[in-house]
Design a protein around this motif. Structure first.
Motif, mmCIF file in Angstrom:
data_model
loop_
_atom_site.group_PDB
_atom_site.id
_atom_site.type_symbol
_atom_site.label_atom_id
_atom_site.label_comp_id
_atom_site.label_asym_id
_atom_site.label_seq_id
_atom_site.Cartn_x
_atom_site.Cartn_y
_atom_site.Cartn_z
ATOM 1 N N GLY A 41 2.552 -1.829 -2.817
ATOM 2 C CA GLY A 41 2.183 -2.298 -4.303
ATOM 3 C C GLY A 41 2.777 -1.897 -5.466
ATOM 4 N N ASP A 42 4.201 -1.540 -5.216
ATOM 5 C CA ASP A 42 4.874 -1.099 -6.431
ATOM 6 C C ASP A 42 5.802 -2.644 -6.553
ATOM 7 N N GLU A 43 5.260 -3.279 -7.464
ATOM 8 C CA GLU A 43 5.987 -4.912 -7.784
ATOM 9 C C GLU A 43 6.904 -4.565 -8.710
ATOM 10 N N LEU A 44 7.041 -3.608 -9.563
ATOM 11 C CA LEU A 44 8.254 -3.625 -10.358
ATOM 12 C C LEU A 44 9.574 -3.253 -9.498
ATOM 13 N N ASN A 45 9.358 -2.226 -8.692
ATOM 14 C CA ASN A 45 10.643 -1.756 -7.888
ATOM 15 C C ASN A 45 10.845 -2.960 -6.854
ATOM 16 N N ALA A 46 10.016 -3.889 -6.488
ATOM 17 C CA ALA A 46 10.177 -5.016 -5.459
ATOM 18 C C ALA A 46 10.973 -5.905 -6.020
ATOM 19 N N ALA A 47 10.460 -6.377 -7.603
ATOM 20 C CA ALA A 47 11.281 -7.149 -8.258
ATOM 21 C C ALA A 47 12.652 -6.802 -8.571
ATOM 22 N N GLU A 48 12.896 -5.531 -8.819
ATOM 23 C CA GLU A 48 14.286 -4.947 -8.918
ATOM 24 C C GLU A 48 14.929 -5.116 -7.635
ATOM 25 N N MET A 49 14.500 -4.881 -6.657
ATOM 26 C CA MET A 49 15.211 -5.261 -5.357
ATOM 27 C C MET A 49 15.568 -6.833 -5.253
#
Length: 183
Positions: A41-49
């Motif tokens: 559920g960590d979409e910010l870090n997913a987007a960073e990756m």
């Protein structure tokens, strides 16, 4: 905790592969890390990756994969109010669009990125984006526009490096010939 360690290991593997020039392996590791972040559920870090993955795919010459990786990430950062990463994601999106030869869309994304980064005082990042936009314009045969864009990018840098100061002086030459001042 075990999941977090595996995400950190994936990120480490991605960075290591990137530094070694194995861009596909780097992209895949960043993709896997992004998937792990999404599951938790960590979409910010997913987007960073996904942005990291996009950069690696571009380095590998995989423009379509780079575009797929970065699509949607500017909106995720915008929703979170993370203007810096939104600006960087727009720049990555522009680079992927440019690599796909979608030059008009790339130009718009570069301009959005530069405007956003400039508005939050990220002058060096803005200058980098303007340099990329200038190169696209030059490649498209829009030489005067490319010179203006490069000049605008350099003008925003408060403490230019010696090569940037030299480039600023050199860019003034064509404007003097045209009877215009870039100052």
């Amino acid at each position: 905790m075990n999941e977090q360690i595996s995400v950190n290991q994936l990120i480490s593997q991605g960075k290591s592969a990137y530094q070694q020039g194995d861009f596909i392996a780097a992209a895949r590791a960043f993709d896997a890390a992004g998937d792990s972040y999404s599951v938790s559920g960590d979409e910010l870090n997913a987007a960073e990756m996904r942005n990291n993955s996009s950069v690696a795919y571009l380095q590998a010459g995989e423009a379509q994969a780079a575009l797929v990786a970065v699509e949607g990430t500017p909106a995720i950062f915008a929703t979170a109010g993370d203007l810096r990463r939104q600006g960087m994601a727009l720049g990555n999106l522009a680079a992927a669009l440019e690599a796909m030869n979608r030059l008009e869309e790339a130009t718009k994304a570069y301009l959005q990125s530069a405007e956003l980064l400039g508005s939050i005082g990220e002058k060096d990042l803005r200058a980098y984006v303007m340099k990329s936009l200038s190169a696209l314009q030059l490649r498209s045969g829009r030489h005067i526009e490319a010179l203006s864009t490069m000049q605008a990018g350099l003008d925003g840098i408060e403490h230019p490096k010696p090569q940037q100061r030299l480039l600023k002086r050199l860019l003034n030459v064509p404007f003097k010939f045209l009877g215009k001042s870039s100052d």
